[in-house]
Write an enzyme that holds these catalytic residues in place. Sequence first.
Site, PDB file in Angstrom:
ATOM      1  CE1 TYR A 109      14.450 -15.588  26.237  1.00  8.63           C
ATOM      2  CE2 TYR A 109      13.306 -13.475  26.453  1.00  8.63           C
ATOM      3  CZ  TYR A 109      14.411 -14.203  26.078  1.00  8.63           C
ATOM      4  OH  TYR A 109      15.505 -13.561  25.568  1.00  8.63           O
ATOM      5  CD  GLU A 120      16.277 -10.372  27.243  1.00  6.26           C
ATOM      6  OE1 GLU A 120      15.488 -11.066  26.576  1.00  6.26           O
ATOM      7  OE2 GLU A 120      17.490 -10.311  26.975  1.00  6.26           O
ATOM      8  CG  ASP A 169      15.602 -16.845  22.034  1.00 10.08           C
ATOM      9  OD1 ASP A 169      16.268 -17.890  21.804  1.00 10.08           O
ATOM     10  OD2 ASP A 169      15.931 -15.741  21.588  1.00 10.08           O
TER      11      ASP A 169
END
Length: 307
Positions: free
Chosen positions: A136, A53, A154
């Site tokens: 996020y 990520e 995103d």
Amino acid sequence: MVGGVSYDAGMSSARAPMSLLHERVNAWYAEAGRKHLPWREPDCSPWGVFLSEVMSQQTPLARVEPIWREWMERWPTPTDLAAAAPGDAVRAWGRLGYPRRALRLHEAARAMVERHGGRVPDTPEDLLALPGVGAYTAAAVSCFAFGIPEVVVDTNVRRVLARAAEGKALPNVTLNRTEARLAADSMPADRATANTWNVAVMELGALVCVARGPRCDECPVADLCEWNRAGRPAYDGPPRRGQSWHGTDRQVRGELLRRLRDARESLPLSRLEDSTDDRVQVMRCLDSLVADGLVEPLSGSRFRLPA
Ligand code: SF4
């Protein structure tokens, strides 16, 4: 509006079209999603998901995969990375771009060792408290590593929702409250469907509903998409910043780091100052790398990656 029914979910009247969208997008992902990516394998560790990520923010997955594999081979747990020198993380970051992320990963690994016994924490709150972890990343790791259906937003998700639900060519320049609410309201109520939706809608934005030249002919929700149904009207919002690269400070910073990485030792200023014709720019970029902790100044005008 889709099919005459508002996408403004949260209302019971919106459940039917949203559930159709979920169904189509999730089924498409089951067929066409890149499930072979190692961090999407069911046995990938939370640490592997965490690394993926951070690495994939602002970097295409195809470039991330080989570096991710190298990192997992070398530092298979947060404890392994925490024991390494920060400069090793910067060096191993290669050319993924935005190298501050390498240092942040290193700091996060150290915090995992100090606060969580060397494990990736499994709540959104604890994830968010790690250095360098924003909303996020905390949401994505909660969902993809621990199956907690957080709202993951995103740029790809924002683009799909802007087009399919709002009928706009592109989302706002920055995420606003209305958009965040739309993303939250778009989440399936069922946990398993929500977790698949998070990765599936993101993948749809990455592979089909791309920024330039969306492939609506191949899209599973083409008939439901507001923007497509309206004839794909042109973007009419405020001007957007281009992604220029050549001659920018980002390019020069990248070149300075490349030289230091390749040298594997400290370098004198004389071996760095011709990174571009503009010496003032080189010095500015070198200063900013030092300020960011990515480069260490030594005596005698020498520089190296942090030890
Ligand atoms: S129909 Fe086109 S614009 Fe709409 S979601 Fe699909 S790819 Fe995106």
